[in-house]
Design a protein around this motif. Structure first.
Motif, PDB file in Angstrom:
ATOM      1  N   ARG A  66     -46.990  31.894  51.652  1.00 42.12           N
ATOM      2  CA  ARG A  66     -48.103  31.688  52.476  1.00 42.12           C
ATOM      3  C   ARG A  66     -49.189  32.703  52.445  1.00 42.12           C
ATOM      4  NH1 ARG A  66     -48.259  33.096  57.936  1.00 42.12           N
ATOM      5  NH2 ARG A  66     -46.246  34.212  58.661  1.00 42.12           N
ATOM      6  N   ASN A  67     -50.511  32.399  52.981  1.00 41.78           N
ATOM      7  CA  ASN A  67     -51.482  33.220  52.911  1.00 41.78           C
ATOM      8  C   ASN A  67     -51.718  34.067  51.505  1.00 41.78           C
ATOM      9  OD1 ASN A  67     -50.318  33.228  55.892  1.00 41.78           O
ATOM     10  ND2 ASN A  67     -52.228  33.981  56.230  1.00 41.78           N
ATOM     11  N   CYS A  68     -51.790  33.366  50.374  1.00 46.13           N
ATOM     12  CA  CYS A  68     -52.183  33.909  49.050  1.00 46.13           C
ATOM     13  C   CYS A  68     -53.559  33.931  48.958  1.00 46.13           C
ATOM     14  CB  CYS A  68     -51.288  33.135  48.140  1.00 46.13           C
ATOM     15  SG  CYS A  68     -49.384  33.081  48.531  1.00 46.13           S
ATOM     16  N   ASP A 327     -57.988  30.965  64.881  1.00 47.82           N
ATOM     17  CA  ASP A 327     -56.815  30.413  65.250  1.00 47.82           C
ATOM     18  C   ASP A 327     -55.630  30.841  64.682  1.00 47.82           C
ATOM     19  OD1 ASP A 327     -55.480  27.928  66.246  1.00 47.82           O
ATOM     20  OD2 ASP A 327     -55.321  27.200  64.142  1.00 47.82           O
ATOM     21  N   ALA A 328     -55.664  31.056  63.241  1.00 47.56           N
ATOM     22  CA  ALA A 328     -54.428  31.944  62.984  1.00 47.56           C
ATOM     23  C   ALA A 328     -54.119  33.331  63.714  1.00 47.56           C
ATOM     24  CB  ALA A 328     -54.618  32.387  61.304  1.00 47.56           C
ATOM     25  N   THR A 369     -58.609  26.269  52.770  1.00 50.75           N
ATOM     26  CA  THR A 369     -59.175  27.826  52.455  1.00 50.75           C
ATOM     27  C   THR A 369     -58.763  28.126  51.139  1.00 50.75           C
ATOM     28  OG1 THR A 369     -57.131  28.791  53.321  1.00 50.75           O
ATOM     29  CG2 THR A 369     -58.648  28.140  54.822  1.00 50.75           C
ATOM     30  N   SER A 370     -59.161  27.345  50.186  1.00 57.27           N
ATOM     31  CA  SER A 370     -58.725  27.901  48.753  1.00 57.27           C
ATOM     32  C   SER A 370     -59.644  28.937  48.339  1.00 57.27           C
ATOM     33  CB  SER A 370     -59.072  26.798  47.776  1.00 57.27           C
ATOM     34  OG  SER A 370     -60.899  26.413  47.967  1.00 57.27           O
ATOM     35  N   CYS A 371     -58.900  30.037  47.749  1.00 57.43           N
ATOM     36  CA  CYS A 371     -59.545  31.452  47.278  1.00 57.43           C
ATOM     37  C   CYS A 371     -59.523  31.619  45.919  1.00 57.43           C
ATOM     38  CB  CYS A 371     -59.179  32.477  48.355  1.00 57.43           C
ATOM     39  SG  CYS A 371     -57.553  32.532  48.523  1.00 57.43           S
ATOM     40  N   VAL A 385     -54.537  28.864  45.262  1.00 55.88           N
ATOM     41  CA  VAL A 385     -53.933  29.102  46.469  1.00 55.88           C
ATOM     42  C   VAL A 385     -54.888  29.494  47.794  1.00 55.88           C
ATOM     43  CG1 VAL A 385     -52.078  30.516  45.329  1.00 55.88           C
ATOM     44  CG2 VAL A 385     -54.141  31.770  45.562  1.00 55.88           C
ATOM     45  N   GLY A 386     -54.321  29.259  48.914  1.00 58.47           N
ATOM     46  CA  GLY A 386     -55.238  29.378  49.984  1.00 58.47           C
ATOM     47  C   GLY A 386     -55.068  30.531  50.779  1.00 58.47           C
ATOM     48  N   LEU A 387     -56.105  31.109  51.473  1.00 54.06           N
ATOM     49  CA  LEU A 387     -56.026  32.354  52.416  1.00 54.06           C
ATOM     50  C   LEU A 387     -55.374  32.194  53.452  1.00 54.06           C
ATOM     51  CD1 LEU A 387     -57.167  35.343  51.801  1.00 54.06           C
ATOM     52  CD2 LEU A 387     -58.828  34.730  53.539  1.00 54.06           C
ATOM     53  N   TYR A 388     -55.340  30.830  53.994  1.00 48.26           N
ATOM     54  CA  TYR A 388     -54.717  30.665  55.343  1.00 48.26           C
ATOM     55  C   TYR A 388     -53.953  29.268  55.255  1.00 48.26           C
ATOM     56  CZ  TYR A 388     -57.277  34.551  57.618  1.00 48.26           C
ATOM     57  OH  TYR A 388     -57.510  35.702  58.216  1.00 48.26           O
ATOM     58  N   GLU A 389     -53.171  29.245  54.096  1.00 48.41           N
ATOM     59  CA  GLU A 389     -52.467  28.094  53.612  1.00 48.41           C
ATOM     60  C   GLU A 389     -51.126  28.302  53.184  1.00 48.41           C
ATOM     61  OE1 GLU A 389     -51.795  24.944  54.085  1.00 48.41           O
ATOM     62  OE2 GLU A 389     -53.966  24.235  53.745  1.00 48.41           O
ATOM     63  N   ARG A 390     -50.284  27.198  53.243  1.00 46.23           N
ATOM     64  CA  ARG A 390     -48.796  27.845  53.007  1.00 46.23           C
ATOM     65  C   ARG A 390     -48.574  26.844  51.426  1.00 46.23           C
ATOM     66  NH1 ARG A 390     -44.668  28.919  56.204  1.00 46.23           N
ATOM     67  NH2 ARG A 390     -45.163  29.277  58.422  1.00 46.23           N
ATOM     68  N   GLY A 391     -47.905  27.472  50.642  1.00 48.54           N
ATOM     69  CA  GLY A 391     -47.598  26.846  49.298  1.00 48.54           C
ATOM     70  C   GLY A 391     -48.771  27.173  48.272  1.00 48.54           C
TER      71      GLY A 391
END
Length: 397
Positions: A66-68, A327-328, A369-371, A385-391
């Motif tokens: 997560r958070n990648c 929020d995170a 939050t795709s980065c 991958v997403g900065l505040y996402e899982r997987g």
């Protein structure tokens, strides 16, 4: 006695000229930021128009990573490297979260051998050998692999100061040996890296004013589009690294090499990707801007696939992204590790090439939050991958 000063025609004309000049400057500024203001309106969650041109969409490894923030591919060996930091919830030097700098155990760089026949194959944490700093002070951001030498460059937003870490990668052993650390005043805000050779790098630095030291000025720099960010040339060929400023870019984020002389740099605060021609004379290389790719979202990282397409991942709506970040941080600061989010992020992925221009691939909130987006064109497999996402978001064609 009260005295009155008479303002003659000359004084009046001077005052009028100053007023007109200030109004003209304000008009120019508002015109230059009109695109940002429109995006803030049009891409708000209730108005965002969703698009899905990605076939066979799936989200994998939600319980693994997560958070990648960044991801690079090595298609010839069919593995990917992922830069992931769950500690980003409480420590994000770019966005201004400074609650707790201690990284959780799962923070790090992962290797995923995505072509393995074993269906249970998933990202494995890369063992960092001979790393001199505390593992709790490792906050990876942008990464880059120089394939010919297996040299791995990692941006580390450590609490003790941001730097670039250099490793030698051993993919078969799922390990990397630390070689050196690069710290410099011109690398106070490193973000993304691309290698010109084993010993030469171009590094983007997103801001001149740091959120940690000058939060108000950093916000002004972001929202006004001031070109405080930069691209820096790093030469590691000598005993002591030579580091020089190459060009200024507003909120310089991702960087990618399109061909031997053309480089792309994402400017997050101006909603654009700039194309540059690299030339060499005496001293460090020069970057001359040759074109601009305007976007309807805030670009983050860039990559180039085997077919020559520039993949651009980013964020549709800046204010919503900021709320997701807050929020995170609030949930992590309260010890709440659940996925009950008050704010849901959204993603935008596009591709560009000189022949076909810009095409939207995905806009939505199934994965937020795709980065970074990458693609193995030979295997017709894409990932984001997403900065505040899982997987990891994946798609097959």
């Amino acid at each position: 006695m009260v005295q009155f000063e008479f303002l003659g025609p000359r004084s009046i004309k001077l005052g009028q000229a100053v007023t007109v000049g200030l109004f003209a400057l304000l008009s120019i500024f508002l015109y230059s930021r009109a695109g940002i203001l429109y995006i803030f309106y049009a891409n708000a969650p209730t108005r965002l128009i969703k698009v899905n041109n990605l076939p066979h969409l799936d989200i994998k490894f939600q319980n693994v990573v997560r958070n990648c923030e960044h991801m690079v591919l090595e298609p010839s060996a069919a593995f990917a490297l992922l830069s992931c930091d769950p500690g980003r919830d409480t420590w994000n030097t770019v966005m201004g979260t400074f609650i707790d700098a201690n990284s959780p155990p799962e923070t790090g760089v992962y290797i995923w051998k995505y072509a393995d026949a074993d269906a249970t194959s998933h990202p494995q944490k890369l063992k960092l050998l001979d790393y001199p700093a505390s593992p709790s002070d490792f906050h990876p951001l942008g990464i880059h692999l120089h394939s010919a030498s297996n040299t791995l460059y990692i941006v580390n937003h450590a609490a003790s100061g941001s730097r670039v870490e250099v490793f030698r990668l051993f993919p078969a052993e799922q390990a990397a040996t630390h070689i050196k650390t690069i710290k410099h005043d011109l690398l106070a805000a490193p973000n993304s890296i691309t290698a010109l050779s084993e010993s030469e790098l171009l590094v983007t630095c997103d801001h001149y004013f740091l959120r940690k030291n000058q939060p108000i000025l950093a916000q002004v720099e972001t929202y006004t589009g001031i070109p405080g960010g930069s691209v820096v040339h790093v030469d590691l060929g000598a005993d002591e690294a030579k580091i020089n400023l190459v060009t200024r870019v507003p909120f310089a984020n991702g960087i990618a090499q399109l061909n031997t002389t053309t480089f792309a740099v994402a400017s997050t605060s101006t909603n654009a990707v700039y194309l540059y021609l690299l030339s060499r004379h005496d001293g460090p290389p020069r970057l001359t801007r040759t074109a601009t790719i305007p976007l309807s979202f805030h670009p983050d990282n860039l990559s180039v696939d085997g077919a020559g397409n520039l993949l651009i991942a980013g964020h549709p709506h800046g204010p919503t992204f900021e709320e997701v970040m807050k929020d995170a941080a609030a949930r992590a600061g309260d010890g709440d590790k659940t996925d009950e989010k008050s704010w849901k992020g959204s993603s935008w992925v596009s591709k560009w090439n000189p022949s076909d221009g810009l095409k939207t691939l995905y806009v939505g909130d199934e994965y937020g939050t795709s980065c970074t987006a990458v693609r193995d064109s030979g295997r017709k497999l894409g990932m984001a991958v997403g900065l505040y996402e899982r997987g990891v978001l994946t798609w097959t064609e």
